[in-house]
Design a protein around this motif. Sequence first.
Motif, PDB file in Angstrom:
ATOM      1  N   THR A   1      50.745 -43.996  39.073  1.00 15.31           N
ATOM      2  CA  THR A   1      51.371 -42.875  39.790  1.00 15.31           C
ATOM      3  C   THR A   1      52.546 -42.305  39.006  1.00 15.31           C
ATOM      4  O   THR A   1      52.706 -41.069  38.907  1.00 15.31           O
ATOM      5  CB  THR A   1      51.862 -43.352  41.171  1.00 15.31           C
TER       6      THR A   1
ATOM      7  N   VAL B   1      47.369 -41.671  46.643  1.00  9.29           N
ATOM      8  CA  VAL B   1      48.261 -41.624  47.802  1.00  9.29           C
ATOM      9  C   VAL B   1      47.787 -42.616  48.864  1.00  9.29           C
ATOM     10  O   VAL B   1      48.583 -43.380  49.427  1.00  9.29           O
ATOM     11  CB  VAL B   1      48.329 -40.191  48.386  1.00  9.29           C
ATOM     12  N   GLU B   2      46.474 -42.613  49.142  1.00  6.40           N
ATOM     13  CA  GLU B   2      45.927 -43.548  50.127  1.00  6.40           C
ATOM     14  C   GLU B   2      46.055 -45.004  49.652  1.00  6.40           C
ATOM     15  O   GLU B   2      46.277 -45.923  50.451  1.00  6.40           O
ATOM     16  CB  GLU B   2      44.447 -43.226  50.373  1.00  6.40           C
ATOM     17  N   LEU B   3      45.933 -45.187  48.335  1.00  9.07           N
ATOM     18  CA  LEU B   3      45.991 -46.540  47.777  1.00  9.07           C
ATOM     19  C   LEU B   3      47.358 -47.186  48.002  1.00  9.07           C
ATOM     20  O   LEU B   3      47.466 -48.411  48.150  1.00  9.07           O
ATOM     21  CB  LEU B   3      45.658 -46.512  46.284  1.00  9.07           C
ATOM     22  N   HIS B   4      48.397 -46.355  48.057  1.00  9.27           N
ATOM     23  CA  HIS B   4      49.733 -46.892  48.330  1.00  9.27           C
ATOM     24  C   HIS B   4      49.774 -47.598  49.687  1.00  9.27           C
ATOM     25  O   HIS B   4      50.358 -48.669  49.825  1.00  9.27           O
ATOM     26  CB  HIS B   4      50.776 -45.758  48.300  1.00  9.27           C
ATOM     27  N   GLY B   5      49.131 -46.976  50.679  1.00 11.14           N
ATOM     28  CA  GLY B   5      49.114 -47.592  52.006  1.00 11.14           C
ATOM     29  C   GLY B   5      48.310 -48.875  52.028  1.00 11.14           C
ATOM     30  O   GLY B   5      48.701 -49.866  52.663  1.00 11.14           O
ATOM     31  N   ILE B   6      47.169 -48.871  51.308  1.00  9.42           N
ATOM     32  CA  ILE B   6      46.327 -50.073  51.257  1.00  9.42           C
ATOM     33  C   ILE B   6      47.063 -51.224  50.589  1.00  9.42           C
ATOM     34  O   ILE B   6      47.066 -52.363  51.079  1.00  9.42           O
ATOM     35  CB  ILE B   6      45.015 -49.767  50.503  1.00  9.42           C
TER      36      ILE B   6
ATOM     37  N   TRP C   1      41.260 -37.909  42.881  1.00  7.24           N
ATOM     38  CA  TRP C   1      41.976 -39.100  42.406  1.00  7.24           C
ATOM     39  C   TRP C   1      43.445 -39.061  42.813  1.00  7.24           C
ATOM     40  O   TRP C   1      44.046 -40.112  43.071  1.00  7.24           O
ATOM     41  CB  TRP C   1      41.861 -39.226  40.886  1.00  7.24           C
ATOM     42  N   GLU C   2      44.032 -37.872  42.906  1.00 13.92           N
ATOM     43  CA  GLU C   2      45.418 -37.779  43.375  1.00 13.92           C
ATOM     44  C   GLU C   2      45.526 -38.217  44.830  1.00 13.92           C
ATOM     45  O   GLU C   2      46.427 -38.977  45.209  1.00 13.92           O
ATOM     46  CB  GLU C   2      45.928 -36.349  43.196  1.00 13.92           C
ATOM     47  N   ASN C   3      44.582 -37.732  45.653  1.00 12.24           N
ATOM     48  CA  ASN C   3      44.573 -38.137  47.066  1.00 12.24           C
ATOM     49  C   ASN C   3      44.287 -39.643  47.210  1.00 12.24           C
ATOM     50  O   ASN C   3      44.847 -40.320  48.079  1.00 12.24           O
ATOM     51  CB  ASN C   3      43.526 -37.332  47.844  1.00 12.24           C
ATOM     52  N   PHE C   4      43.378 -40.122  46.341  1.00 13.93           N
ATOM     53  CA  PHE C   4      43.043 -41.545  46.373  1.00 13.93           C
ATOM     54  C   PHE C   4      44.270 -42.410  46.064  1.00 13.93           C
ATOM     55  O   PHE C   4      44.502 -43.449  46.693  1.00 13.93           O
ATOM     56  CB  PHE C   4      41.925 -41.841  45.375  1.00 13.93           C
TER      57      PHE C   4
ATOM     58  N   GLU D   1      49.786 -52.630  52.880  1.00 15.03           N
ATOM     59  CA  GLU D   1      49.254 -53.517  53.916  1.00 15.03           C
ATOM     60  C   GLU D   1      48.851 -54.874  53.336  1.00 15.03           C
ATOM     61  O   GLU D   1      49.098 -55.924  53.931  1.00 15.03           O
ATOM     62  CB  GLU D   1      48.050 -52.855  54.590  1.00 15.03           C
TER      63      GLU D   1
END
Length: 285
Positions: A27, A56-61, A51-54, A64
């Motif tokens: 990132t 962003v979502e990966l940060h949350g995963i 891939w940019e959106n992915f 957790e």
Amino acid sequence: MKIIIKSPVATLATIAAVLVLAVFLITAFWSDVSSTVLPNTKLGLYNKDFWENFLVELHGIVFELSIIGVLLLWLDSKRTKSGEIKRLREDLEDYSTLDYPEINVKKLGHMKRLNEHKIKNIDVQNLVLNELKVKGIIAEDSRLIGLKIVAGSVVSSNFKSMRMRSSNFHESTIKSTIFESCDLLKSKFNESICKGVDFTNSSLERADFTNSDLQSSIFNGCDVRGAKFDGANLKHVSFHNSKHLTSELLLRAKNLDYVKVSDEIMAELIAQRPDMKYQKNKGRP
């Protein structure tokens, strides 16, 4: 590496840390990564925006996994550890009085595993460990009343502030071991080898050291009221500040060479045991 392999919590924490670092680096240097790895690559929906959106979502995963996952696994490991400690204690209590070689080995193993779990308050009565080599055991501020290690050995162990009255170490070898501030009332050390054992500040009232080898042992500050030293080797033994120590108790010993006692008791010993060797001080013949 061994800690990581053996501990699920450490394993998950390591994986989470690697993922966090990887996601952060990708990132932080996305402009370089996208221009080098994915400059104009497009396959269906797999484009730069995807891939940019992915990411962003990966940060949350990753968050957790690293926080909630590690926390849940840690709580589960604590619960598992607590259950194992409870089982070890119950087994020690259930099998304490049984005297069979294989059962004794199992009980000693339970004590070692409790120590591995940083448990030092081992509380069990009438524990039988006859004919075993008890090595590296630590027990503090609890009870081992009636402990029996007959014809065995105790090596490199540490007992502190333990209630151990009526214990039996008959014909055992004890070395590199400490009994500090322990209650050893009426305990038996007869016919045993206890060279260099430290009994500092322990209660040894009516303890039996008949025919035992106590060379270089330490009885400083001990209560030795009614203790038996008949036929014992007390060479270089220290009795500084021992309570209820009398020359009558010591005169029954086989060897009193260089025993360390008060000047008053020493004078009485010299008068009645001219054969003994002692350190001559000023004012002492």
